[in-house]
Design a protein around this motif. Structure first.
Motif: not given
Length: 466
Positions: A313, A316, A363, A366-367
């Motif tokens: 992640l 990315e 994102r 989310q981590a």
């Protein structure tokens, strides 16, 4: 090899100065100001930082040197903007809007207008001078600004009407604006100037009936409402403004009949800046979560970066940031080549980077999991700021995508021009794409427009504004 991403010594110094300002002067103010419920007070809390920014040349540095500006390139502006937006993009928007308001004078104004208005902006000894870009209008029926280039007459498109009183040599403005930035000024009595897009020919469509006019601070007939309380970019000021028989000297008008081109070019110039602003916010979010992931275990036996899902992640997101920075710089370089006539690539960079990096910030949240929602961490603010990019500065769906589409519709469009850094001339024929889409109440679209060709009186206009 002409392509080189290495900063020159001068650019490295510019980056260092911008970073020092952002971290040492701006950052200590941001959290308290962002949490301030009074939107005007929050804006005023940044005035001291703005004055320092003005001294450093960041507030007016993009204006031409011959009128007292710094004459910095669009690429150099990218370097400054990324450092400031990494701390707070709302504050950076205050600076950006100075350009949105005053660069049109540099592009479209007479020599006398340039000397007067640009010279005034760059010579303020107190460093408080601020300019408003007064284009957007409130939603409604009719309402909004996205279809400013609609071919139909009033009330399609712009609703702020400027009627010429030839006997007195003045334009009389009646109507409202909603969302303009900086317009209320530090004391809510007006920016030093507001550059307004007005309808000077109510019976003509947006491609021929619009003009620009400079409205100085202190002009009677204007009411500035309390700034809008927003989800993100809370430190910049967005007002609702009412004009009631506001008289402005006719000599303050410029680009008469070409106000549409002013809008299109201004929001082209700002496109790469909005793009790099998204990079700045995403960069800060990425660096914070990367550090978190290297220490937080989530109850496991090792920091979460050791888990493949988190590692992939972060990788990315890092790739997206680098790609978007390159795109922002490419677009800025293209604008430098052609005096900011890069309508397609400017819009492309803004749309792509803003939307790509909004998703990247989410994102990253989310981590962190639910911890990202805790205001003890800055990540929730990064998401709020990132949510603004696809919506502001000529919103992606409302105007920017349509501008790209309009350029591509042209029979002479070269799909390789941007890749090869070749010029693409922007023409009025490229405007108006998608604005005339459906009949109204069963009438053909042209007949439906004709029903509205009669504008309301000044009295009814003022009542509607209230």
């Amino acid at each position: 090899m002409a392509i080189d991403f290495t900063l020159t010594v001068a650019q490295q110094r510019l980056q260092r100065n911008a970073r020092e300002f952002a971290v040492e002067i701006l950052q200590p103010l941001v959290k308290t100001a962002d949490e301030e419920p009074d939107t005007q007070k929050a804006f005023q809390m940044l005035k001291g930082a703005y004055v320092e920014c003005h001294k450093l040349g960041f507030a007016m540095g993009f204006l031409p040197k011959q009128y007292g500006g710094g004459g910095v390139s669009n690429v150099d502006l990218q370097i400054v903007a990324e450092e400031i937006t990494a701390v707070d993009p709302g504050f950076a928007t205050i600076l950006l809007v100075n350009g949105l308001a005053l660069m049109p004078v540099a592009w479209f104004g007479s020599e006398e207008q340039k000397r007067r208005w640009l010279g005034e902006a760059t010579s303020d000894p107190r460093g408080e001078y601020i300019a408003g870009w007064t284009v957007s209008e409130a939603a409604g029926t009719p309402g909004g600004t996205a279809n400013f280039d609609h071919p139909g007459a009033y009330p399609n498109g712009m609703g702020l009407v400027a009627e010429l009183d030839k006997g007195r040599g003045e334009y009389v403005l009646n109507g409202t604006k909603h969302w303009p930035c900086n317009a209320g000024g530090w004391d809510l009595k007006g920016a030093n100037v507001n550059v307004c897009i007005v309808r000077t020919e109510p019976t003509q469509g947006g491609k021929t009936g619009l003009s620009a006019i400079v409205v100085p601070r202190g002009t009677p007939g204007i009411t500035y409402k309390q700034p809008i309380s927003k989800l993100g970019h809370r430190l910049c000021q967005n007002n609702s403004i009412v004009f009631e028989n506001c008289r402005v000297p006719a000599e303050n008008a410029f680009a008469i009949g070409n106000g549409d081109l002013v809008i299109s070019k201004a929001f082209t110039w700002s496109g790469p800046v909005a793009a790099i602003a998204a990079v700045g916010v995403a960069r800060s979010a990425y660096e914070y979560v990367l550090k978190w992931a290297k220490t937080y275990t989530a109850g496991g036996n090792a920091p979460i970066i050791q888990h493949q899902a988190v590692g992939y992640l972060l990788a990315e997101v890092a790739m997206r940031i680098e790609a978007c920075r390159a795109f922002s710089w490419k677009a800025a370089h293209y604008l430098d080549l052609y005096d900011s006539d890069g309508h397609a690539v400017g819009a492309m960079s803004k749309v792509f980077c803003g939307e790509t990096l909004f998703n990247a910030v989410f994102r990253l949240m989310q981590a962190m999991g639910v911890n990202a929602l805790d205001k003890a961490h800055p990540v929730e603010k990064y998401l709020r700021e990132a949510a603004v990019f696809p919506l502001y500065d000529a919103g992606n769906i409302g105007m920017q995508m349509r501008k790209i589409w309009g350029v591509m519709l042209d029979d002479a469009f070269d799909p390789r021009a941007i890749a090869d850094s070749k010029p693409i001339a922007f023409k009025k024929s490229m405007e108006g794409a998608g604005t005339l889409v459906a009949p109204q109440n069963g009438l053909p679209a042209d007949r439906a427009d004709a029903r509205h060709s009669q504008r309301p009186s000044s009295r009814s206009k003022s009542q509607a504004a209230d």
